[in-house]
Motif scaffolding. Sequence first.
Motif, PDB file in Angstrom:
ATOM      1  N   UNK A  47     -11.334  14.821 -20.781  1.00 39.01           N
ATOM      2  CA  UNK A  47     -10.114  14.852 -19.978  1.00 39.01           C
ATOM      3  C   UNK A  47      -9.442  13.489 -20.019  1.00 39.01           C
ATOM      4  N   UNK A  48      -8.132  13.503 -20.185  1.00 41.13           N
ATOM      5  CA  UNK A  48      -7.331  12.282 -20.152  1.00 41.13           C
ATOM      6  C   UNK A  48      -6.420  12.297 -18.933  1.00 41.13           C
ATOM      7  N   UNK A  49      -6.209  11.126 -18.363  1.00 36.54           N
ATOM      8  CA  UNK A  49      -5.212  10.981 -17.302  1.00 36.54           C
ATOM      9  C   UNK A  49      -4.106  10.102 -17.851  1.00 36.54           C
ATOM     10  N   UNK A  50      -2.900  10.685 -17.947  1.00 35.95           N
ATOM     11  CA  UNK A  50      -1.761  10.033 -18.559  1.00 35.95           C
ATOM     12  C   UNK A  50      -0.608   9.961 -17.557  1.00 35.95           C
ATOM     13  N   UNK A  51       0.476   9.247 -17.878  1.00 38.57           N
ATOM     14  CA  UNK A  51       1.572   9.128 -16.913  1.00 38.57           C
ATOM     15  C   UNK A  51       2.114  10.460 -16.423  1.00 38.57           C
ATOM     16  N   UNK A  52       2.145  11.440 -17.288  1.00 35.63           N
ATOM     17  CA  UNK A  52       2.721  12.727 -16.904  1.00 35.63           C
ATOM     18  C   UNK A  52       1.759  13.716 -16.308  1.00 35.63           C
ATOM     19  N   UNK A  53       0.459  13.479 -16.466  1.00 36.63           N
ATOM     20  CA  UNK A  53      -0.502  14.430 -15.925  1.00 36.63           C
ATOM     21  C   UNK A  53      -1.855  14.351 -16.618  1.00 36.63           C
ATOM     22  N   UNK A  54      -2.668  15.366 -16.366  1.00 35.77           N
ATOM     23  CA  UNK A  54      -4.000  15.475 -16.965  1.00 35.77           C
ATOM     24  C   UNK A  54      -3.947  16.395 -18.185  1.00 35.77           C
ATOM     25  N   UNK A  55      -4.771  16.074 -19.172  1.00 31.16           N
ATOM     26  CA  UNK A  55      -4.959  16.973 -20.310  1.00 31.16           C
ATOM     27  C   UNK A  55      -6.455  17.110 -20.580  1.00 31.16           C
ATOM     28  N   UNK A 114      -9.478   9.754 -32.730  1.00 30.70           N
ATOM     29  CA  UNK A 114      -9.048   8.426 -32.291  1.00 30.70           C
ATOM     30  C   UNK A 114      -7.825   7.982 -33.083  1.00 30.70           C
ATOM     31  N   UNK A 115      -7.870   8.172 -34.398  1.00 29.53           N
ATOM     32  CA  UNK A 115      -6.731   7.791 -35.238  1.00 29.53           C
ATOM     33  C   UNK A 115      -5.509   8.642 -34.914  1.00 29.53           C
ATOM     34  N   UNK A 116      -5.714   9.921 -34.637  1.00 29.50           N
ATOM     35  CA  UNK A 116      -4.615  10.838 -34.323  1.00 29.50           C
ATOM     36  C   UNK A 116      -3.936  10.452 -33.018  1.00 29.50           C
ATOM     37  N   UNK A 117      -4.729  10.156 -31.997  1.00 24.32           N
ATOM     38  CA  UNK A 117      -4.165   9.742 -30.712  1.00 24.32           C
ATOM     39  C   UNK A 117      -3.411   8.419 -30.876  1.00 24.32           C
ATOM     40  N   UNK A 118      -3.996   7.484 -31.606  1.00 23.75           N
ATOM     41  CA  UNK A 118      -3.359   6.179 -31.798  1.00 23.75           C
ATOM     42  C   UNK A 118      -1.992   6.322 -32.458  1.00 23.75           C
ATOM     43  N   UNK A 119      -1.843   7.317 -33.318  1.00 21.74           N
ATOM     44  CA  UNK A 119      -0.564   7.523 -34.006  1.00 21.74           C
ATOM     45  C   UNK A 119       0.543   7.961 -33.053  1.00 21.74           C
ATOM     46  N   UNK A 120       0.171   8.486 -31.875  1.00 22.25           N
ATOM     47  CA  UNK A 120       1.162   8.925 -30.892  1.00 22.25           C
ATOM     48  C   UNK A 120       1.490   7.844 -29.863  1.00 22.25           C
ATOM     49  N   UNK A 121       0.805   6.717 -29.916  1.00 22.72           N
ATOM     50  CA  UNK A 121       1.010   5.664 -28.926  1.00 22.72           C
ATOM     51  C   UNK A 121       2.227   4.809 -29.273  1.00 22.72           C
ATOM     52  N   UNK A 122       2.878   4.228 -28.271  1.00 31.02           N
ATOM     53  CA  UNK A 122       4.072   3.419 -28.534  1.00 31.02           C
ATOM     54  C   UNK A 122       3.761   2.070 -29.170  1.00 31.02           C
ATOM     55  N   UNK A 123       2.525   1.630 -29.041  1.00 33.31           N
ATOM     56  CA  UNK A 123       2.119   0.334 -29.591  1.00 33.31           C
ATOM     57  C   UNK A 123       0.596   0.268 -29.579  1.00 33.31           C
ATOM     58  N   UNK A 170       3.354  12.471 -23.408  1.00 33.27           N
ATOM     59  CA  UNK A 170       2.802  11.563 -22.392  1.00 33.27           C
ATOM     60  C   UNK A 170       2.163  10.336 -23.030  1.00 33.27           C
ATOM     61  N   UNK A 171       1.520  10.513 -24.175  1.00 34.23           N
ATOM     62  CA  UNK A 171       0.942   9.362 -24.869  1.00 34.23           C
ATOM     63  C   UNK A 171       2.040   8.366 -25.249  1.00 34.23           C
ATOM     64  N   UNK A 172       3.184   8.892 -25.636  1.00 34.27           N
ATOM     65  CA  UNK A 172       4.292   8.032 -26.019  1.00 34.27           C
ATOM     66  C   UNK A 172       4.910   7.275 -24.864  1.00 34.27           C
ATOM     67  N   UNK A 173       4.602   7.692 -23.629  1.00 34.36           N
ATOM     68  CA  UNK A 173       5.155   7.045 -22.441  1.00 34.36           C
ATOM     69  C   UNK A 173       4.286   5.897 -21.920  1.00 34.36           C
ATOM     70  N   UNK A 174       3.135   5.675 -22.522  1.00 31.05           N
ATOM     71  CA  UNK A 174       2.236   4.641 -22.014  1.00 31.05           C
ATOM     72  C   UNK A 174       2.859   3.253 -22.135  1.00 31.05           C
ATOM     73  N   UNK A 175       2.560   2.416 -21.158  1.00 34.23           N
ATOM     74  CA  UNK A 175       3.054   1.051 -21.128  1.00 34.23           C
ATOM     75  C   UNK A 175       2.182   0.190 -22.043  1.00 34.23           C
ATOM     76  N   UNK A 176       2.731  -0.381 -23.098  1.00 36.12           N
ATOM     77  CA  UNK A 176       1.925  -1.189 -24.029  1.00 36.12           C
ATOM     78  C   UNK A 176       1.250  -2.382 -23.364  1.00 36.12           C
ATOM     79  N   UNK A 177       1.774  -2.812 -22.214  1.00 32.67           N
ATOM     80  CA  UNK A 177       1.197  -3.982 -21.539  1.00 32.67           C
ATOM     81  C   UNK A 177       0.058  -3.610 -20.601  1.00 32.67           C
TER      82      UNK A 177
END
Length: 443
Positions: free
Chosen positions: A325-333, A88-97, A38-45
């Motif tokens: 808790x995070x709210x992401x495109x695919x759901x909550x974690x 924070x660094x770990x999550x950032x590594x999964x982001x598309x941008x 889900x982190x990888x699906x985030x819109x960079x814009x």
Amino acid sequence: MKPDLVERLAEMPVPRYTSYPTAADFSEAVGPKGQAAWLGQLDPAEPVSVYLHVPYCRQLCHYCGCHAKAVRKAEPVEDYRTTLEAEIALVAAHLPARLKIGRIAWGGGTPSILGEAGLSSVLGMLKKHFDLEDDYEHSIELDPRMLGRDLCQALGRLGINRASLGVQDLDTVVQQAIGREQPEEKVAAAVRDLRDAGISRINFDLIYGLPNQTQESLLTTCRSVVDLNPDRIAFYGYAHLPSRRANQRLIDSASLPGPIERLQQASAIASFFIRAGYQAIGIDHFAKPSDRLAAAAREGRLHRNFQGYTDDDRPTLLGFGCSSISRLPGGYTQSESGIEAYKRHIAEGSLPTRRGHAFVEDDHERATIIERLMCDFSVDLGQNAAGYADELALLRPFALSGLLTVRANRISMTAKGRPYVRTVSAIFDRFRSQGQNLFSPSV
């Protein structure tokens, strides 16, 4: 409305609906792999909001229902800060941008326990991996007992521009009963020091339904609060769940007000702040008419998230820290709530996701219905009304009791029915056939 019906509705355990589905309905079917996808699906814009959870306090208050732990030594706090930065660094590594942040909120616990150096270090890690929007809101929850002029000046230097003070109640008898003694002068000094540091947006968090509270004592607190002139006031109903919170067993249940008295307390509080010039926001918030939250409520832009009512309309929330808790495109974690388990995951290079919920299309529609009811006390089912025939049938007793109206597929809470909007919202919650004892009374 008959008194027995009032009491039954007021006692009914229902969620606070800071999300839908609620955290109580998350499952372990969602784990680190799901969150990574889900982190990888985030819109960079699309800018995101960030929540940072710091679970430590110097002492744990009797009423507290947060994921918090008392600590005296500096080492656990420092270890946690290091882990938070690694996450924070770990999550950032999964982001598309590289993403932009539009809002940062610190919660806890007592986040200021990190001190200026610790807060600055975590903020530096965020800036290393994200960009901050020019006009981002940067808020923090604070304990007035831990504040002083030097710390307030430090918060100002870090760019904090909104502070939420945990006031709870200013009556000394109530304070003793809840294990949180803080003189009114201490709260006043905190407000003064924050404003002197350039932090002009001040929120107060208060609670009704506490032991030994009366309408008279609450109104005395309300008068003192108005004198201190906060921009926003959140006046939550106390959730007494001693079976789940060991610290709450220190509160004498016999000293708690009953459901009718809680309802009367909430009504008296609302009437007071409205007369004092504040705008009522939803079920338990008040704001100056000039505040952005009040404008959002007037314009139908009010939202609900894990911090309560908000004008934040960003669809993505990145939560950092244990239990966050995070709210992401695919759901909550949701991350591991245990501090050691959380730290172990990060040390192993794994996202600390313990559970969550994957959205299905029905979730988005029901979430919108519940959020609009909670924010506007009204929702238009429109062309989808036929799909909610069962729910509309369950609303008939509420309509007959004068608590709501249903006209042309629009559900509207009456003034008399607004205190029970959580109960009405629960009718649209497909998970509420079980687990009712997990929640606090509706009023």
